[in-house]
Motif scaffolding. Structure first.
Motif, mmCIF file in Angstrom:
data_model
loop_
_atom_site.group_PDB
_atom_site.id
_atom_site.type_symbol
_atom_site.label_atom_id
_atom_site.label_comp_id
_atom_site.label_asym_id
_atom_site.label_seq_id
_atom_site.Cartn_x
_atom_site.Cartn_y
_atom_site.Cartn_z
ATOM 1 N N ASP A 109 45.425 38.716 50.207
ATOM 2 C CA ASP A 109 45.504 38.914 48.680
ATOM 3 C C ASP A 109 46.709 38.626 47.870
ATOM 4 O O ASP A 109 47.717 39.186 48.369
ATOM 5 N N LEU A 110 46.715 37.460 47.006
ATOM 6 C CA LEU A 110 47.839 37.400 46.296
ATOM 7 C C LEU A 110 48.137 38.091 44.961
ATOM 8 O O LEU A 110 48.929 37.547 44.042
ATOM 9 N N GLY A 111 47.266 39.013 44.554
ATOM 10 C CA GLY A 111 47.429 39.698 43.442
ATOM 11 C C GLY A 111 47.134 38.775 42.323
ATOM 12 O O GLY A 111 45.981 37.894 42.027
ATOM 13 N N GLU A 112 47.960 38.883 41.262
ATOM 14 C CA GLU A 112 47.864 38.234 40.138
ATOM 15 C C GLU A 112 48.494 36.914 40.093
ATOM 16 O O GLU A 112 48.566 36.043 39.206
ATOM 17 N N TRP A 113 49.122 36.136 41.286
ATOM 18 C CA TRP A 113 49.535 35.006 41.547
ATOM 19 C C TRP A 113 48.542 34.103 41.342
ATOM 20 O O TRP A 113 47.447 33.838 41.787
ATOM 21 N N CYS A 213 48.223 45.782 45.892
ATOM 22 C CA CYS A 213 48.771 47.210 45.882
ATOM 23 C C CYS A 213 47.573 47.776 46.966
ATOM 24 O O CYS A 213 46.465 47.313 47.292
ATOM 25 N N LYS A 214 47.756 49.051 47.389
ATOM 26 C CA LYS A 214 46.643 49.767 48.306
ATOM 27 C C LYS A 214 45.460 49.789 47.467
ATOM 28 O O LYS A 214 44.286 49.543 48.012
ATOM 29 N N ALA A 215 45.278 50.314 46.463
ATOM 30 C CA ALA A 215 44.122 50.621 45.455
ATOM 31 C C ALA A 215 43.298 49.367 45.357
ATOM 32 O O ALA A 215 42.177 49.449 45.408
ATOM 33 N N ARG A 216 44.158 47.950 44.962
ATOM 34 C CA ARG A 216 43.186 47.060 44.948
ATOM 35 C C ARG A 216 42.642 46.599 46.063
ATOM 36 O O ARG A 216 41.621 45.861 46.111
ATOM 37 N N ALA A 217 43.463 46.733 47.247
ATOM 38 C CA ALA A 217 42.955 46.336 48.667
ATOM 39 C C ALA A 217 41.695 47.220 48.979
ATOM 40 O O ALA A 217 40.743 46.426 49.408
ATOM 41 N N ILE A 218 41.651 48.280 48.746
ATOM 42 C CA ILE A 218 40.483 49.275 49.022
ATOM 43 C C ILE A 218 39.133 48.554 48.150
ATOM 44 O O ILE A 218 38.295 48.445 48.731
ATOM 45 N N ASP A 219 39.566 48.348 46.831
ATOM 46 C CA ASP A 219 38.573 47.703 46.020
ATOM 47 C C ASP A 219 37.940 46.417 46.557
ATOM 48 O O ASP A 219 36.476 46.536 46.728
ATOM 49 N N LEU A 220 38.804 45.677 47.196
ATOM 50 C CA LEU A 220 38.264 44.429 47.737
ATOM 51 C C LEU A 220 37.741 44.586 49.178
ATOM 52 O O LEU A 220 36.497 43.950 49.236
ATOM 53 N N ASP A 221 37.896 45.721 49.875
ATOM 54 C CA ASP A 221 37.299 45.997 51.123
ATOM 55 C C ASP A 221 36.248 46.586 50.804
ATOM 56 O O ASP A 221 34.963 46.257 51.600
ATOM 57 N N LEU A 222 35.912 47.572 49.906
ATOM 58 C CA LEU A 222 34.698 48.130 49.896
ATOM 59 C C LEU A 222 33.485 47.271 49.156
ATOM 60 O O LEU A 222 32.441 47.287 49.913
ATOM 61 N N ALA A 223 34.027 46.258 48.386
ATOM 62 C CA ALA A 223 33.043 45.172 48.039
ATOM 63 C C ALA A 223 32.751 44.457 49.235
ATOM 64 O O ALA A 223 31.497 44.064 49.503
ATOM 65 N N TRP A 224 33.611 44.096 50.164
ATOM 66 C CA TRP A 224 33.283 43.337 51.206
ATOM 67 C C TRP A 224 32.189 43.973 52.349
ATOM 68 O O TRP A 224 31.407 43.435 52.953
ATOM 69 N N GLN A 243 47.928 56.682 44.352
ATOM 70 C CA GLN A 243 47.398 55.415 43.581
ATOM 71 C C GLN A 243 45.964 55.183 44.289
ATOM 72 O O GLN A 243 45.205 54.549 43.355
ATOM 73 N N MET A 244 45.939 55.420 45.416
ATOM 74 C CA MET A 244 44.662 55.071 45.954
ATOM 75 C C MET A 244 43.365 55.944 45.627
ATOM 76 O O MET A 244 42.292 55.711 45.705
ATOM 77 N N ALA A 245 43.865 57.068 44.731
ATOM 78 C CA ALA A 245 42.490 57.934 44.231
ATOM 79 C C ALA A 245 42.042 57.228 43.397
ATOM 80 O O ALA A 245 40.930 57.575 42.978
ATOM 81 N N ASP A 246 42.321 56.180 42.564
ATOM 82 C CA ASP A 246 41.485 55.315 41.762
ATOM 83 C C ASP A 246 40.535 54.445 42.270
ATOM 84 O O ASP A 246 39.775 53.548 41.581
ATOM 85 N N ALA A 247 40.642 54.533 43.528
ATOM 86 C CA ALA A 247 39.541 53.375 44.061
ATOM 87 C C ALA A 247 38.779 54.116 45.185
ATOM 88 O O ALA A 247 37.910 53.480 45.571
ATOM 89 N N VAL A 248 38.826 55.522 45.402
ATOM 90 C CA VAL A 248 38.046 56.147 46.186
ATOM 91 C C VAL A 248 37.540 57.437 45.479
ATOM 92 O O VAL A 248 37.899 57.871 44.478
ATOM 93 N N GLY A 249 36.238 57.898 46.208
ATOM 94 C CA GLY A 249 35.674 59.042 45.703
ATOM 95 C C GLY A 249 36.489 60.361 45.828
ATOM 96 O O GLY A 249 36.656 61.360 45.107
#
Length: 298
Positions: A109-113, A213-224, A243-249
């Motif tokens: 993941d290259l984020g916003e690049w 970031c970790k939260a974005r990576a979790i979003d991507l991994d959960l979708a995968w 910040q991972m709280a934004d990506a998990v229950g």
């Protein structure tokens, strides 16, 4: 300690949320491992099976655990395989991998690049070095930031540093460079290395492509994985982990997390209703979470 954060092991609302969780994203240093980096030790670094027993129990129950760390790919692949797991997220969210054998699958993941932000043929790590990100920070904050040797080697996406920095001030320096970069605080360290600062504990810092970031990576991994946020939990000990709280229950902070001013400030600045804590520190807190998770799903 923030007194309004309930214990994961005794809160009925936590048990209900944990009953839906099928995958745990776990930080390593300060969370899963004891001081010195062992999983065969308790929070005081004395030999113990407190974590190992829970790892085996989770594996037997078919509950997935995914290490998510600032460590590099090589370290995480070996650790993941040794502990009987089948995926990991390395370099603070920059590398997502399923599988530990020759048939592994990965996403970088290259984020916003944008695609053309770096020169052709350069890895993100090489592009960050090309704009002298580390040297610029070292020149701006002499004695307060340095390469985190030897762990800065074998990087692919992020630059790893050790220092005593105000993140906002460090970010302002990075913003003068021609690449869009973020400075991420990945938690406290035990050693100052050659730093001369003593007004705050040393921290690990990552320079990453903006948005990684970790939260974005979790979003991507959960979708995968085809899972929802409510089917995921995370556990950690730092403000970055919070910040991972934004990506998990379910987000859980081990007891030692509350020794960090960044964690306490983050909780005060942005209260969340999906954050719990453990009574125990580090390994013992991790085992406490694992027992609560198995109890809720069993």
């Amino acid at each position: 300690m923030a007194p309004d954060i309930p214990l994961i092991a005794t809160d009925p609302r936590a048990a209900d949320a944990l009953s839906r969780v099928r995958v745990l994203y776990t930080d390593l240093d300060g969370t899963l491992v004891a001081k010195g980096g062992s999983v065969l030790a308790d929070a005081a670094a004395s030999p113990s099976l407190v974590v190992a027993e829970q790892i085996v129990a989770l594996n037997r129950a078919g509950l997935k655990v995914v290490p998510i760390s600032g460590r590099g790919r090589i370290q995480l692949r070996e650790l993941t395989q040794l502990l009987g797991w089948d995926g990991y997220i390395a370099e603070a969210g920059g590398i997502i991998v399923h599988g530990t054998g020759l048939d592994f699958q990965e996403r970088v993941d290259l984020g916003e690049w944008p695609d053309d932000v770096a020169a052709p043929g350069l890895s993100p790590f090489e592009a960050i070095n090309q704009v002298r990100a580390a040297e610029t920070l070292i020149e701006a904050f002499p004695g307060r930031i340095e390469h985190y040797a030897p762990w800065q080697l074998d990087r692919e996406v992020s630059l790893l540093l050790r220092g005593c920095l105000d993140v906002a001030k460090g970010q302002a320096v990075l913003d003068t460079l021609p690449l869009p970069l973020d400075l991420v605080d990945n938690g406290m360290l035990r050693s100052y290395g050659t730093l001369t600062c003593r007004d705050m504990p040393p921290h690990a810092y990552h320079v990453v492509p903006r948005g990684v970031c970790k939260a974005r990576a979790i979003d991507l991994d959960l979708a995968w994985r085809g899972l929802s946020r409510e089917q995921a939990a995370a556990i950690g000990d730092s403000a970055t982990d919070l910040q991972m709280a934004d990506a998990v229950g379910v987000m859980t902070l081990v007891g030692n997390a509350f020794g960090s001013n960044g964690v306490v400030a983050g909780l005060e600045r942005e209260p969340r209703d999906n954050v719990w804590r453990t009574a125990g520190d580090r390994t013992e807190g991790w085992a406490e979470f694992a027992r609560a998770w198995r109890g809720a799903t069993g």
